[in-house]
Design an enzyme around this catalytic site. Structure first.
Site, PDB file in Angstrom:
ATOM      1  N   GLN A  25       0.808  -1.224   0.000  1.00 62.83           N
ATOM      2  CA  GLN A  25       0.000   0.000   0.000  1.00 62.83           C
ATOM      3  C   GLN A  25       0.839   1.270   0.000  1.00 62.83           C
ATOM      4  O   GLN A  25       0.514   2.239  -0.679  1.00 62.83           O
ATOM      5  CB  GLN A  25      -0.867   0.012   1.251  1.00 62.83           C
ATOM      6  CG  GLN A  25      -2.331  -0.149   0.933  1.00 62.83           C
ATOM      7  CD  GLN A  25      -3.179   0.021   2.196  1.00 62.83           C
ATOM      8  OE1 GLN A  25      -2.665  -0.023   3.313  1.00 62.83           O
ATOM      9  NE2 GLN A  25      -4.461   0.202   2.007  1.00 62.83           N
TER      10      GLN A  25
ATOM     11  N   LYS B 243       3.941   1.642  -1.050  1.00 63.47           N
ATOM     12  CA  LYS B 243       4.589   1.804  -2.348  1.00 63.47           C
ATOM     13  C   LYS B 243       3.584   2.345  -3.366  1.00 63.47           C
ATOM     14  O   LYS B 243       3.895   3.264  -4.129  1.00 63.47           O
ATOM     15  CB  LYS B 243       5.135   0.451  -2.813  1.00 63.47           C
ATOM     16  CG  LYS B 243       5.970   0.545  -4.059  1.00 63.47           C
ATOM     17  CD  LYS B 243       6.080  -0.780  -4.776  1.00 63.47           C
ATOM     18  CE  LYS B 243       7.186  -1.643  -4.266  1.00 63.47           C
ATOM     19  NZ  LYS B 243       7.391  -2.848  -5.104  1.00 63.47           N
TER      20      LYS B 243
ATOM     21  N   ASP C 225       9.796  -3.101  -8.852  1.00 58.19           N
ATOM     22  CA  ASP C 225      10.529  -4.008  -7.971  1.00 58.19           C
ATOM     23  C   ASP C 225      11.722  -3.238  -7.451  1.00 58.19           C
ATOM     24  O   ASP C 225      12.468  -2.642  -8.225  1.00 58.19           O
ATOM     25  CB  ASP C 225      10.982  -5.280  -8.690  1.00 58.19           C
ATOM     26  CG  ASP C 225      11.352  -6.361  -7.673  1.00 58.19           C
ATOM     27  OD1 ASP C 225      10.466  -6.776  -6.907  1.00 58.19           O
ATOM     28  OD2 ASP C 225      12.526  -6.764  -7.613  1.00 58.19           O
ATOM     29  N   SER C 226      11.865  -3.238  -6.143  1.00 58.10           N
ATOM     30  CA  SER C 226      12.862  -2.353  -5.552  1.00 58.10           C
ATOM     31  C   SER C 226      13.498  -3.013  -4.344  1.00 58.10           C
ATOM     32  O   SER C 226      13.025  -4.044  -3.870  1.00 58.10           O
ATOM     33  CB  SER C 226      12.194  -1.029  -5.163  1.00 58.10           C
ATOM     34  OG  SER C 226      10.944  -1.271  -4.547  1.00 58.10           O
TER      35      SER C 226
ATOM     36  N   PHE D 181       8.391   3.992   4.554  1.00 55.03           N
ATOM     37  CA  PHE D 181       8.145   2.577   4.821  1.00 55.03           C
ATOM     38  C   PHE D 181       9.455   1.797   4.678  1.00 55.03           C
ATOM     39  O   PHE D 181      10.501   2.369   4.389  1.00 55.03           O
ATOM     40  CB  PHE D 181       7.060   2.015   3.888  1.00 55.03           C
ATOM     41  CG  PHE D 181       7.460   1.912   2.432  1.00 55.03           C
ATOM     42  CD1 PHE D 181       7.469   3.015   1.606  1.00 55.03           C
ATOM     43  CD2 PHE D 181       7.850   0.687   1.881  1.00 55.03           C
ATOM     44  CE1 PHE D 181       7.850   2.928   0.273  1.00 55.03           C
ATOM     45  CE2 PHE D 181       8.228   0.587   0.545  1.00 55.03           C
ATOM     46  CZ  PHE D 181       8.222   1.707  -0.259  1.00 55.03           C
ATOM     47  N   GLY D 182       9.356   0.496   4.867  1.00 56.46           N
ATOM     48  CA  GLY D 182      10.488  -0.398   4.621  1.00 56.46           C
ATOM     49  C   GLY D 182      11.741   0.015   5.389  1.00 56.46           C
ATOM     50  O   GLY D 182      11.727   0.210   6.607  1.00 56.46           O
ATOM     51  N   TYR D 183      12.833   0.179   4.645  1.00 57.45           N
ATOM     52  CA  TYR D 183      14.130   0.489   5.252  1.00 57.45           C
ATOM     53  C   TYR D 183      14.388   1.993   5.378  1.00 57.45           C
ATOM     54  O   TYR D 183      15.515   2.396   5.677  1.00 57.45           O
ATOM     55  CB  TYR D 183      15.244  -0.186   4.432  1.00 57.45           C
ATOM     56  CG  TYR D 183      15.108  -1.700   4.369  1.00 57.45           C
ATOM     57  CD1 TYR D 183      15.490  -2.489   5.456  1.00 57.45           C
ATOM     58  CD2 TYR D 183      14.579  -2.338   3.248  1.00 57.45           C
ATOM     59  CE1 TYR D 183      15.355  -3.868   5.416  1.00 57.45           C
ATOM     60  CE2 TYR D 183      14.438  -3.723   3.195  1.00 57.45           C
ATOM     61  CZ  TYR D 183      14.822  -4.475   4.279  1.00 57.45           C
ATOM     62  OH  TYR D 183      14.682  -5.851   4.231  1.00 57.45           O
TER      63      TYR D 183
ATOM     64  N   LYS E 295      11.981  12.987   0.041  1.00 56.05           N
ATOM     65  CA  LYS E 295      12.152  11.647  -0.540  1.00 56.05           C
ATOM     66  C   LYS E 295      11.697  11.641  -2.004  1.00 56.05           C
ATOM     67  O   LYS E 295      12.374  11.102  -2.878  1.00 56.05           O
ATOM     68  CB  LYS E 295      11.369  10.607   0.281  1.00 56.05           C
ATOM     69  CG  LYS E 295      11.643   9.187  -0.207  1.00 56.05           C
ATOM     70  CD  LYS E 295      10.917   8.109   0.555  1.00 56.05           C
ATOM     71  CE  LYS E 295      11.235   6.755  -0.066  1.00 56.05           C
ATOM     72  NZ  LYS E 295      10.380   5.674   0.435  1.00 56.05           N
TER      73      LYS E 295
ATOM     74  N   HIS F 216      15.148   6.677  -5.372  1.00 57.04           N
ATOM     75  CA  HIS F 216      15.269   5.696  -6.452  1.00 57.04           C
ATOM     76  C   HIS F 216      13.971   5.614  -7.255  1.00 57.04           C
ATOM     77  O   HIS F 216      13.976   5.581  -8.475  1.00 57.04           O
ATOM     78  CB  HIS F 216      15.621   4.333  -5.838  1.00 57.04           C
ATOM     79  CG  HIS F 216      14.733   3.929  -4.687  1.00 57.04           C
ATOM     80  ND1 HIS F 216      14.382   4.784  -3.675  1.00 57.04           N
ATOM     81  CD2 HIS F 216      14.100   2.756  -4.409  1.00 57.04           C
ATOM     82  CE1 HIS F 216      13.591   4.154  -2.813  1.00 57.04           C
ATOM     83  NE2 HIS F 216      13.400   2.927  -3.255  1.00 57.04           N
TER      84      HIS F 216
HETATM   85  P1  ITT Z   1       4.952  -5.578  -4.470  1.00 59.30           P
HETATM   86  O1  ITT Z   1       5.920  -6.611  -4.951  1.00 59.30           O
HETATM   87  O2  ITT Z   1       3.571  -6.105  -4.368  1.00 59.30           O
HETATM   88  O3  ITT Z   1       5.026  -4.294  -5.242  1.00 59.30           O
HETATM   89  P2  ITT Z   1       6.702  -5.556  -2.152  1.00 59.30           P
HETATM   90  O4  ITT Z   1       6.744  -4.806  -0.864  1.00 59.30           O
HETATM   91  O5  ITT Z   1       6.828  -7.058  -2.094  1.00 59.30           O
HETATM   92  O6  ITT Z   1       5.367  -5.161  -2.943  1.00 59.30           O
HETATM   93  P3  ITT Z   1       9.209  -5.496  -3.542  1.00 59.30           P
HETATM   94  O7  ITT Z   1       9.172  -6.934  -3.828  1.00 59.30           O
HETATM   95  O8  ITT Z   1       9.637  -4.554  -4.648  1.00 59.30           O
HETATM   96  O9  ITT Z   1       7.790  -4.938  -3.091  1.00 59.30           O
HETATM   97  O10 ITT Z   1      10.096  -5.274  -2.269  1.00 59.30           O
HETATM   98  C1  ITT Z   1      10.632  -4.063  -2.016  1.00 59.30           C
HETATM   99  C2  ITT Z   1      11.065  -4.000  -0.575  1.00 59.30           C
HETATM  100  O11 ITT Z   1      12.233  -3.171  -0.524  1.00 59.30           O
HETATM  101  C3  ITT Z   1       9.998  -3.292   0.255  1.00 59.30           C
HETATM  102  O12 ITT Z   1       9.114  -4.202   0.855  1.00 59.30           O
HETATM  103  C4  ITT Z   1      10.845  -2.516   1.242  1.00 59.30           C
HETATM  104  O13 ITT Z   1      11.200  -3.341   2.314  1.00 59.30           O
HETATM  105  C5  ITT Z   1      12.099  -2.182   0.443  1.00 59.30           C
HETATM  106  N1  ITT Z   1      11.934  -0.867  -0.225  1.00 59.30           N
HETATM  107  C6  ITT Z   1      11.669  -0.618  -1.534  1.00 59.30           C
HETATM  108  N2  ITT Z   1      11.535   0.691  -1.752  1.00 59.30           N
HETATM  109  C7  ITT Z   1      11.703   1.286  -0.573  1.00 59.30           C
HETATM  110  C8  ITT Z   1      11.647   2.616  -0.135  1.00 59.30           C
HETATM  111  O14 ITT Z   1      11.347   3.599  -0.965  1.00 59.30           O
HETATM  112  N3  ITT Z   1      11.878   2.874   1.140  1.00 59.30           N
HETATM  113  C9  ITT Z   1      12.162   1.879   2.010  1.00 59.30           C
HETATM  114  N4  ITT Z   1      12.201   0.587   1.707  1.00 59.30           N
HETATM  115  C10 ITT Z   1      11.977   0.279   0.414  1.00 59.30           C
END
Ligand code: ITT
Length: 198
Positions: free
Chosen positions: A10, A12, A70-71, A151-153, A174, A179
């Site tokens: 969500q 992302k 994909d990130s 979110f994430g990292y 941001k 990226h």
């Molecule tokens: P979808 O595949 O459904 O899009 P996902 O969360 O599984 O969702 P990814 O496979 O691309 O997405 O995983 C990317 C992970 O990398 C994400 O869950 C975060 O932990 C990290 N990540 C990616 N972009 C980020 C950001 O902008 N800030 C912080 N962490 C990020």
């Protein structure tokens, strides 16, 4: 014209929607359009491969512009890990904070903190093959989680040129340097070319 995003994350999706706002396209998530959830097995060894796999999961939407992201985070002293495993690094079922802590534990007392976020975006225009673009932001990892935005990292990543994490800097900064915004700048050029021709 509609742009449909494939992602089950969500936060992302929200970033992608914010960043696509000025394209003039109507932007939807695939679940709003298809009313169901699609799981993609992310078994690619590159971000491009996984982004391509994701965007093809909604290729039945033939009239729309389709986008998938994909990130992940690449840490130099971990040989680029978590990389394509970023979403599940440390095991399934961890929270974002637990995943950050897991990464920090692996580089405890390590001097070299350099890392980068990488984002591949796969895009499909009606009746065209998949194209991919990449955006990167270089930075360094903190010793502890700092900040609540994003979110994430984000709480452990300080982009080059700043002294605070993405989670402290907030969405506005941001969105200028991430990226994802760098990859989307290339996507937007492609969208503008497409709209000019069609
Ligand atoms: P979808 O595949 O459904 O899009 P996902 O969360 O599984 O969702 P990814 O496979 O691309 O997405 O995983 C990317 C992970 O990398 C994400 O869950 C975060 O932990 C990290 N990540 C990616 N972009 C980020 C950001 O902008 N800030 C912080 N962490 C990020």
């Amino acid at each position: 014209m509609r742009c449909v995003i494939f992602s089950n994350n969500q936060k992302k999706c929200q970033e992608l929607q914010d960043l696509l706002q000025d394209t003039g396209l109507e932007v939807f998530t695939y679940s709003e359009v298809l009313n169901r959830e699609i799981t993609v097995i992310e078994d690619g060894v590159t971000f491009d491969q996984n982004a391509t796999k994701k965007v093809l999961a909604i290729s039945q939407l033939k009239q729309d512009i389709l986008i998938a992201d994909d990130s992940g985070l690449e840490v130099d002293v971990l040989d680029g890990r978590p990389g394509v495993y970023s979403a599940r690094y440390g095991g399934e079922g961890l929270s974002d904070s637990q995943r950050c802590e897991h990464v920090l534990r692996q580089i405890e007392n390590v001097k070299n903190r350099s890392a980068r976020f990488v984002c591949s975006i796969a895009i499909v225009f009606p009746e065209k093959p998949v194209e991919t673009v990449q955006g990167i932001v270089e930075g360094a990892l903190t010793g502890q989680l700092q900040g609540n935005a994003g979110f994430g990292y984000d709480p452990i990543f300080i982009p080059v040129g700043y002294d605070r994490t993405f989670a402290e800097l907030g969405t506005e900064i941001k969105h200028k340097i991430s990226h994802r915004s760098r990859a989307l700048a290339q996507v937007k050029d492609k969208i503008n070319d497409f709209l000019a021709e069609n």
